[in-house]
Design an enzyme around this catalytic site. Structure first.
Site, PDB file in Angstrom:
ATOM      1  N   GLY A  39       9.210  10.141 -28.911  1.00 23.93           N
ATOM      2  CA  GLY A  39       8.479   8.863 -28.859  1.00 23.93           C
ATOM      3  C   GLY A  39       9.098   7.792 -29.730  1.00 23.93           C
ATOM      4  CB  ILE A 175       6.959  -5.921 -38.775  1.00 22.69           C
ATOM      5  CG1 ILE A 175       7.698  -5.325 -37.570  1.00 22.69           C
ATOM      6  CG2 ILE A 175       6.302  -4.813 -39.610  1.00 22.69           C
ATOM      7  CD1 ILE A 175       8.735  -4.284 -37.909  1.00 22.69           C
ATOM      8  CG  HIS A 448     -12.146 -22.739 -12.220  1.00 17.76           C
ATOM      9  ND1 HIS A 448     -11.702 -23.342 -13.374  1.00 17.76           N
ATOM     10  CD2 HIS A 448     -13.468 -23.023 -12.116  1.00 17.76           C
ATOM     11  CE1 HIS A 448     -12.722 -23.975 -13.948  1.00 17.76           C
ATOM     12  NE2 HIS A 448     -13.800 -23.791 -13.205  1.00 17.76           N
TER      13      HIS A 448
HETATM   14  P1  NAI Z   1      12.053 -10.120 -38.685  1.00 20.01           P
HETATM   15  O1  NAI Z   1      13.533 -10.270 -38.816  1.00 20.01           O
HETATM   16  O2  NAI Z   1      11.381 -10.567 -37.448  1.00 20.01           O
HETATM   17  O3  NAI Z   1      11.332 -10.866 -39.915  1.00 20.01           O
HETATM   18  C1  NAI Z   1      11.661 -10.591 -41.264  1.00 20.01           C
HETATM   19  C2  NAI Z   1      11.289 -11.796 -42.110  1.00 20.01           C
HETATM   20  O4  NAI Z   1      11.524 -11.487 -43.486  1.00 20.01           O
HETATM   21  C3  NAI Z   1      12.115 -13.026 -41.787  1.00 20.01           C
HETATM   22  O5  NAI Z   1      11.241 -14.080 -41.459  1.00 20.01           O
HETATM   23  C4  NAI Z   1      12.902 -13.272 -43.069  1.00 20.01           C
HETATM   24  O6  NAI Z   1      13.108 -14.653 -43.312  1.00 20.01           O
HETATM   25  C5  NAI Z   1      11.971 -12.641 -44.126  1.00 20.01           C
HETATM   26  N1  NAI Z   1      12.652 -12.320 -45.398  1.00 20.01           N
HETATM   27  C6  NAI Z   1      13.873 -11.754 -45.558  1.00 20.01           C
HETATM   28  N2  NAI Z   1      14.154 -11.642 -46.884  1.00 20.01           N
HETATM   29  C7  NAI Z   1      13.083 -12.118 -47.574  1.00 20.01           C
HETATM   30  C8  NAI Z   1      12.761 -12.282 -48.967  1.00 20.01           C
HETATM   31  N3  NAI Z   1      13.612 -11.940 -49.961  1.00 20.01           N
HETATM   32  N4  NAI Z   1      11.565 -12.813 -49.309  1.00 20.01           N
HETATM   33  C9  NAI Z   1      10.708 -13.195 -48.341  1.00 20.01           C
HETATM   34  N5  NAI Z   1      10.951 -13.080 -47.011  1.00 20.01           N
HETATM   35  C10 NAI Z   1      12.121 -12.545 -46.637  1.00 20.01           C
HETATM   36  O7  NAI Z   1      11.785  -8.561 -38.980  1.00 20.01           O
HETATM   37  P2  NAI Z   1      10.479  -7.670 -38.800  1.00 20.01           P
HETATM   38  O8  NAI Z   1       9.246  -8.473 -38.733  1.00 20.01           O
HETATM   39  O9  NAI Z   1      10.593  -6.649 -39.877  1.00 20.01           O
HETATM   40  O10 NAI Z   1      10.694  -7.007 -37.381  1.00 20.01           O
HETATM   41  C11 NAI Z   1      11.860  -6.195 -37.134  1.00 20.01           C
HETATM   42  C12 NAI Z   1      12.150  -6.095 -35.660  1.00 20.01           C
HETATM   43  O11 NAI Z   1      11.142  -5.378 -34.976  1.00 20.01           O
HETATM   44  C13 NAI Z   1      12.276  -7.453 -35.020  1.00 20.01           C
HETATM   45  O12 NAI Z   1      13.426  -7.463 -34.222  1.00 20.01           O
HETATM   46  C14 NAI Z   1      11.047  -7.558 -34.160  1.00 20.01           C
HETATM   47  O13 NAI Z   1      11.290  -8.305 -32.977  1.00 20.01           O
HETATM   48  C15 NAI Z   1      10.731  -6.108 -33.822  1.00 20.01           C
HETATM   49  N6  NAI Z   1       9.299  -5.920 -33.609  1.00 20.01           N
HETATM   50  C16 NAI Z   1       8.656  -6.555 -32.601  1.00 20.01           C
HETATM   51  C17 NAI Z   1       7.305  -6.401 -32.399  1.00 20.01           C
HETATM   52  C18 NAI Z   1       6.641  -7.129 -31.280  1.00 20.01           C
HETATM   53  O14 NAI Z   1       7.322  -7.718 -30.477  1.00 20.01           O
HETATM   54  N7  NAI Z   1       5.304  -7.127 -31.208  1.00 20.01           N
HETATM   55  C19 NAI Z   1       6.493  -5.593 -33.280  1.00 20.01           C
HETATM   56  C20 NAI Z   1       7.246  -4.987 -34.307  1.00 20.01           C
HETATM   57  C21 NAI Z   1       8.590  -5.152 -34.453  1.00 20.01           C
END
Ligand code: NAI
Length: 457
Positions: A39, A175, A448
């Site tokens: 999974g 996330i 609608h």
């Molecule tokens: P992300 O790359 O989307 O966001 C990480 C954030 O952390 C960025 O906005 C960045 O600017 C910030 N950041 C980095 N260093 C920092 C610091 N020192 N202090 C404060 N902020 C800081 O990564 P995320 O949210 O961990 O997701 C990882 C992957 O998983 C992504 O590619 C996402 O698309 C995917 N994902 C998608 C989901 C969905 O579509 N529902 C759900 C869960 C994950």
């Protein structure tokens, strides 16, 4: 003794198990190797358990504010029961995967690659195959700051056995925001610290700004242009932590019971990848071409570990179908693997959904991306409050943004924040991926009263 298969898939996440099942259904001899439960991240530590948490959060929010004129009493939450539901959901979906893989040989082991491209299992067996697919996924990234080990990642946040009184979330990406939204609804005081000037990198700026203000109104504190710099124990008897960060150049601190780090994910490579001639880029992702082929003939990589497409379960599944089509047509018809019958993936319209409350979705180009690609764009922003169903149900906050190419009339992107985002995204994605025009939308009869009418022109 060496055992030979037509295909070995390493990793049983949404990419790996879909691929293995599809190729086995073509009659080929398929093995799948997984060191953990089947999974992958999606089922065991990601999409699915998070949605259990989000469902509890949505129910808690609507219980405290059910509908105009309706008042609820005595709402309480049994977090143990929420966790039990999460586990039952994961277990039942794992059973479905086991059924889907019943024609494959399943090895519960860790796989590495030998210099000549064979697959060595931690259980001692050595496997060879005509085709190998690496689908080993990703793991949470860790910021190189002091005290990083004191933070929890999303895996551990999903395993908490109680809702903490307060939480600081480092990272305002998908996330971080989903966790912030869910834990806040369940009674936790949440602060998000985001490095960039706006949350949700990659999303349309108007949608991200609106979501930030809607989450802020729910009581989630969001600090942008702020870099987390260190974590330390708060030093009192509470067991809390201090998060140090700089906001607009000034050092600041905040204290919380839990610090969640959600700053992206990094690929997980099986040992031996590079020494058997598979190219890896400077961020650690396996380099693939448009057919997901690595630099070593016969070896493919799909999902989060590959350097193509966003890290999303539905992208891994699409890549699995692409590789399955190649392997099946190659093996069954003896035709070249880059045959014209192989479907391609339109990375430009892959939908993305944020399961916050309210939620958001995106498909196609943002306004900024369309403009920098040279399109002359027409932008239509429709507030959710203009919609009859939204007013009747008293969920009126939000916005849909439609980006159209002014020359051809084609809809280039649709972006939304508001009620029912996960249910509405497929409508938008079909419009964008099938290259419909504004004229086609204006001829469409929308039912609608529904939120789908927000896209009626
Ligand atoms: P992300 O790359 O989307 O966001 C990480 C954030 O952390 C960025 O906005 C960045 O600017 C910030 N950041 C980095 N260093 C920092 C610091 N020192 N202090 C404060 N902020 C800081 O990564 P995320 O949210 O961990 O997701 C990882 C992957 O998983 C992504 O590619 C996402 O698309 C995917 N994902 C998608 C989901 C969905 O579509 N529902 C759900 C869960 C994950």
């Amino acid at each position: 003794m060496t055992c030979h298969h037509d295909l070995i898939v390493i990793g049983a996440g949404p990419g790996g198990y879909e691929l293995a099942a599809a190729v086995a259904a073509c009659g080929l001899d398929v093995a799948i190797v997984e060191r953990d439960a089947p999974g992958g991240t999606c089922l065991n530590r990601g999409c699915i358990p998070t949605k259990c948490l989000c469902a509890a959060a949505d129910a808690a929010l609507s219980a405290t504010n059910p509908a105009p004129g309706v008042f609820a009493r005595d709402m309480f939450m049994d977090f143990g029961a929420v966790r039990a539901h999460m586990q039952q959901t994961v277990d039942s979906l794992r059973d479905d995967i086991a059924t889907a893989l019943k024609s494959c040989t399943y090895y519960h082991a860790q796989a590495s690659l030998t210099a000549d491209g064979a697959v060595q299992l931690s259980s001692g067996q050595l496997l060879t195959a005509t085709h190998v697919v690496i689908a080993t996924g990703s793991t949470p990234a860790i910021l190189p700051i002091d005290g990083a080990d004191l933070a929890i990642d999303s895996d551990r946040a999903l395993a908490l056995d109680a809702v903490p009184a307060s939480m600081a979330v480092i990272g305002g990406g998908v996330i971080g925001l989903e966790m912030a939204s869910a834990f806040s609804a369940l009674g936790c005081k949440v602060t998000v610290v985001e490095f960039l000037p706006e949350i949700l990198p990659g999303f349309d700026a108007d949608i991200a700004r609106r979501l930030r203000s809607m989450l802020s109104r729910r009581g989630i504190k969001i600090i942008t242009s702020a870099a987390a710099t260190a974590i330390a124990p708060a030093g009192d008897a509470s067991g809390a932590y201090t998060l140090c960060y700089t906001a607009k150049g000034k050092p600041q601190t905040l204290t919380a019971d839990k610090i969640l780090m959600a700053v992206g994910r990094r690929p997980v490579l099986p040992e031996g990848v590079e020494s058997c001639g598979i190219a890896v880029d400077n961020r650690g992702f396996i380099t693939v071409d448009e057919l997901m082929r690595t630099s070593r003939p016969g070896v493919y990589a799909i999902g989060d570990v590959a350097d193509r497409g966003p890290m999303l379960a539905h992208v891994a599944s699409a890549q699995a179908r692409l590789v399955a089509a190649q392997i099946c047509s190659h093996s069954l018809q003896g035709i070249a693997s880059d045959s014209a019958s192989i479907p391609d993936i339109d990375f430009g319209t892959i939908p993305s959904v944020v399961f916050t409350n309210p939620g958001a979705y995106a498909t196609g180009l943002t306004q900024a991306a369309a403009e920098s690609a040279g399109y002359k764009v027409t932008v239509r922003k429709t507030p959710v409050i203009s919609n009859g169903y939204a007013r009747a149900t008293a969920h009126t906050d939000g916005l849909v943004k439609v980006i159209t190419d002014a020359d051809s009339g084609r809809v280039l992107g649709i972006h939304y924040v508001g009620p029912q985002a996960p249910a509405l995204v497929a409508q938008a994605q079909l419009i964008v991926s099938h290259r419909l025009t504004a004229a086609a939308l204006s001829r469409t009869i929308f039912p609608h009263p529904t939120l789908t009418e927000l896209l009626a022109l």
